[in-house]
Design an enzyme around this catalytic site. Structure first.
Site, short mmCIF file in Angstrom:
data_model
loop_
_atom_site.label_atom_id
_atom_site.label_comp_id
_atom_site.label_asym_id
_atom_site.label_seq_id
_atom_site.Cartn_x
_atom_site.Cartn_y
_atom_site.Cartn_z
N GLU A 157 0.80 -1.23 0.00
CA GLU A 157 0.00 0.00 0.00
C GLU A 157 0.84 1.28 0.00
O GLU A 157 0.35 2.35 0.38
CB GLU A 157 -0.94 0.01 1.21
CG GLU A 157 -2.04 -1.03 1.13
CD GLU A 157 -3.18 -0.68 2.07
OE1 GLU A 157 -4.23 -0.23 1.58
OE2 GLU A 157 -3.01 -0.85 3.29
N HIS A 198 -11.69 -0.22 6.26
CA HIS A 198 -10.26 -0.41 6.15
C HIS A 198 -9.49 0.41 7.19
O HIS A 198 -8.84 -0.16 8.05
CB HIS A 198 -9.85 -0.05 4.71
CG HIS A 198 -8.40 -0.20 4.42
ND1 HIS A 198 -7.88 -0.04 3.15
CD2 HIS A 198 -7.34 -0.46 5.20
CE1 HIS A 198 -6.57 -0.21 3.18
NE2 HIS A 198 -6.22 -0.47 4.41
#
Ligand code: MN
Length: 242
Positions: free
Chosen positions: A83, A172
């Site tokens: 990420e 998330h």
């Protein structure tokens, strides 16, 4: 040693980035996941971020350097975070941002999946700002594993974030910005505290949130050197004592 040899990056700032990893872990803002980046003070088109590792275990030797599209530029063979695109995309869109925290704080998640808005509620948590946007990866990318895995997803997140200090990510976590490592780290710490206070207050009845004027004044106070240095010193000591 490695940094002076490889990039000529200021070693104190790399040390501060490593300490920020440990503080965020110690305060349970990050667990095995989550990360914090620093824009290269000598090259605004690149940033520093650990390799794929739990923040509490990060050392200076784990720090890699990337361009804003998330490509490794230091020839490192270490494995990067999947990420990392969160960081470069936000830095690309926001020249004022020098540091980005991404985390999965459990206190924050409820505000990413419901209609209930996270709002400034305590003076030390005002820097989260008003009108905190919520990014839903599904809107543009459909069914995914919810991770920000490429630059397109990162840029979409950064667009939703706009000029906010914080963007929530549905189901998330969140991303938090700062003009310094301290600002990003401590805003992330107090975002988690503020979210907990709001969760604790909601069952008790109607909440009197900070006014817009209070939010501005409290943010200014929180970002003062006096406040930043005092909190940083305390949280750094907690790391050392553990
Ligand atoms: Mn994540």
């Amino acid at each position: 040693g490695k940094f002076l040899e490889k990039f000529g990056a200021p070693v104190e700032q790399i040390d501060e980035l490593v300490l920020a990893n440990h503080i965020l872990a110690n305060e349970n803002v990050v667990d095995s996941f989550g990360h914090i980046s620093l824009r290269n003070p000598k090259n605004p088109n690149q940033f520093f971020l650990s390799c794929s590792r739990s923040p509490e275990l990060v050392s200076a030797d784990d720090i890699m350097e990337f361009d804003l599209e998330g490509n490794s530029v230091d020839g490192s063979t270490l494995r990067p975070y999947g990420e990392r695109f969160i960081h470069g995309s936000i830095m690309e869109a926001r020249p004022d941002v020098q540091s980005v925290v991404h985390n999965h704080s459990l206190s924050v998640i409820p505000f990413t999946v419901t209609e209930t808005k996270l709002q400034p509620i305590i003076h030390t948590g005002a820097a989260i700002g008003k009108n905190i946007p919520v990014w839903d990866i599904y809107d543009k990318f459909g069914d995914t594993d919810l991770l920000v895995r490429n630059i397109d997803q990162g840029r979409d997140l950064a667009r939703t974030m706009g000029n906010s200090n914080v963007v929530l990510m549905r189901g998330h976590g969140c991303a938090v910005t700062g003009r310094t490592i301290k600002e990003a780290t401590l805003t992330a710490v107090y975002l988690q505290i503020a979210a907990s206070v709001q969760l604790q207050s909601m069952p008790l009845g109607k909440i009197r949130y900070l006014t817009d004027g209070e939010t501005e004044k409290c943010t200014e106070m929180f970002y003062s050197d006096l406040s930043m240095d005092r909190v940083w010193e305390t949280l750094a000591r907690r790391v050392t004592n553990n």
